[in-house]
Design an enzyme around this catalytic site. Structure first.
Site, PDB file in Angstrom:
ATOM      1  N   HIS A 307       0.925  -1.218   0.025  1.00 31.45           N
ATOM      2  CA  HIS A 307      -0.044   0.159  -0.036  1.00 31.45           C
ATOM      3  C   HIS A 307       0.886   1.085  -0.012  1.00 31.45           C
ATOM      4  O   HIS A 307       1.779   1.225   0.543  1.00 31.45           O
ATOM      5  CB  HIS A 307      -0.884   0.005   1.332  1.00 31.45           C
ATOM      6  CG  HIS A 307      -2.252   0.982   1.210  1.00 31.45           C
ATOM      7  ND1 HIS A 307      -1.781   2.282   1.314  1.00 31.45           N
ATOM      8  CD2 HIS A 307      -3.291   0.807   0.620  1.00 31.45           C
ATOM      9  CE1 HIS A 307      -3.131   2.882   1.052  1.00 31.45           C
ATOM     10  NE2 HIS A 307      -4.100   1.946   0.657  1.00 31.45           N
ATOM     11  N   ASP A 367      -7.833  -5.314  -0.077  1.00 30.93           N
ATOM     12  CA  ASP A 367      -8.383  -5.816  -1.371  1.00 30.93           C
ATOM     13  C   ASP A 367      -7.988  -7.513  -1.024  1.00 30.93           C
ATOM     14  O   ASP A 367      -8.474  -8.398  -1.872  1.00 30.93           O
ATOM     15  CB  ASP A 367      -7.854  -5.528  -2.602  1.00 30.93           C
ATOM     16  CG  ASP A 367      -8.349  -4.058  -2.709  1.00 30.93           C
ATOM     17  OD1 ASP A 367      -7.625  -3.134  -2.666  1.00 30.93           O
ATOM     18  OD2 ASP A 367      -9.641  -3.886  -2.674  1.00 30.93           O
TER      19      ASP A 367
END
Ligand code: SDX
Length: 432
Positions: A307, A367
């Site tokens: 991320h 996700d």
């Protein structure tokens, strides 16, 4: 005395004092706007890794501590106690609603959940195997051709109407896309059902049988929507802001956000995670797959890991991991999802022990698990990013509205470092 940072051009010896601006939480920022005028220079920050593009009061992320706040409220408390529509209200209006405010908000959204019958015709132009994100982007952009009488972006009432209309219609458009691909009849939204129940009904109701609503599934999707509602200035939100800064209509701006979210490096990751787990297929194939990921000459990435901001853990991933466990425990009677979940768990365990991922601070993001939950809810892989877009509509609208209310709003227009050919004269064809 306000803090400043001095920037000195050693070549000319000229310096400028740049103001340091402090927010409520997080990194202070250096105001470098005088740089080009005073020193004749631009800042250079491809992909905006360290650039604050705006002031915002909506969401705060602390990537080191794994903190996510929406208008100051921690995401775990919202996931535990709130509903998606209440989080929408909070993001858009800045405060948690009173009961009266919430009832009115929910009523307005339900009342506007129908699609203009003309908009339904848009779907017939898509191929039977179109990606539903293409339909979502196309139909949302097309909304600007249906509701243009209430699209004065400088009219607060019109902005509010656009927000309510989008929150009402996104699930309807998403479900219609799904039904179109299956050749199933369109199911009209029902005002007597809750937001998530109504979505499930529009997705899965069949004319020839009753449809039982599973409360565990409803709760799981409600949490999914809350966890995906907003996330500071991510790629799709920044796109919505940039589009909005040109005074484009809100439907066009949200459609721009949808197309940006589609990429597998962003909202398309949940679909890519499932494709990756299916490609791995068996726990014994995890090792070779991770070797490919670590191979510098191989573009393969571990989807659902890493991320830009979170460098220890994604707080949303922690919450959703628990929902995943509970849901599969209660729902997955067929066991279809279990093998995939077991591969995901083993992949997570191996990756978190592997120096390659540890050194690069690569942890599971939201996700990594969301695809498994959506699969367990019977939502097909190509609809995963559509679900993300339905949830993120709240954040896109809130951020667009915050920007439109900023009196200092200017069109966004980044600069560049030009590295092309030096100035030269045109050469006639017969001289080349
Ligand atoms: C979302 O911004 C947001 O808030 C997004 C989001 C939201 O709610 O809006 O949180 C939603 O988009 C979550 C992220 C979903 N994407 C994925 O899961 C796709 C896989 N992840 C990567 O593509 C990547 O981690 C990004 C895009 C998410 C972040 O990339 P960065 O911060 O630009 O990191 P980088 O590309 O600079 O990589 C740093 C290093 C590199 O190695 P070196 O060159 O230093 O040797 O880490 C490696 C990268 O190769 N790396 C990975 C990796 N992600 C980064 N290696 C293997 N697998 C990965 N997933």
């Amino acid at each position: 005395m306000s803090k400043t940072v001095t920037i000195t051009d050693n070549a000319s010896g000229k310096s400028i004092e740049c103001q340091v601006m402090e927010g409520t939480h997080g990194h202070p920022v250096v105001d470098t706007r005088a740089l080009s005028k005073e020193l004749g220079m631009f800042t250079f920050d491809p992909a905006f890794v360290t650039t604050a593009s705006c002031e915002s009061a909506i969401t705060f992320i602390d990537g080191e501590k794994g903190i996510l706040l929406h208008r100051g409220y921690p995401i775990d408390q919202l996931a535990e106690n709130s509903s998606y529509l209440e989080v929408c209200y909070l993001l858009i209006n800045g405060e948690l609603p009173t009961k009266t405010e919430m009832d009115s908000f929910v009523f307005s959204i339900g009342r506007l959940s129908l699609l203009h019958e003309g908009l339904l015709n848009f779907f017939n132009g898509f191929r039977h195997d179109a990606h539903p994100m293409a339909m979502l982007a196309g139909v949302v952009a097309g909304m600007s051709s249906h509701y243009h009488e209430e699209m004065d972006i400088y009219n607060p009432e019109h902005r509010n109407m656009c927000a309510i209309r989008l929150l009402g219609k996104m699930p309807t458009i998403a479900a219609k896309s799904f039904r179109y691909l299956l050749g199933r009849p369109y199911v009209y939204p029902r005002h007597d059902l809750g937001y998530v129940e109504n979505f499930f009904n529009m997705m899965f109701h069949l004319p020839n049988r009753e449809m039982a609503m599973n409360p565990t599934a409803v709760k799981a999707l409600e949490i999914m929507l809350i966890l995906h509602a907003d996330h500071e200035q991510n790629a799709s939100t920044s796109t919505v802001r940039l589009a909005g800064s040109s005074q484009a209509n809100p439907y066009a701006c949200i459609a721009a956000g949808i197309t940006t979210l589609w990429g597998p490096a962003h909202g398309g990751a949940n679909e890519a995670v499932i494709n990756m787990l299916q490609e791995i297929g068996d726990v014994k194939n995890i090792g070779p797959y991770i070797d490919r990921v670590k191979d510098k000459n191989n573009p393969t990435r571990l989807m659902g890991f890493g991320h830009r901001v979170y460098k220890n853990f994604d707080p949303r991933a922690k919450i959703i991991r628990g929902v995943c466990h509970q849901l599969l425990g209660e729902l997955d009677a067929t066991g279809d999802q279990q093998p995939m979940f077991e591969i995901a768990m083993e992949l997570e365990r191996i990756a978190l022990e592997d120096q390659y991922f540890i050194e690069r601070k690569l942890y599971p993001n939201v996700d990594f698990y969301s695809g498994i939950i959506l699969s367990a809810l019977g939502i097909p892989t190509n609809m995963f990013t559509v679900m993300f877009a339905v949830a993120r509509t709240a954040g896109w609208i809130a951020q667009w509205k915050e920007m439109m209310e900023d009196p200092s709003l200017k069109i966004g227009r980044p600069r560049q470092l030009y590295v092309g050919a030096a100035k030269r004269d045109y050469v006639a064809m017969d001289q080349r």
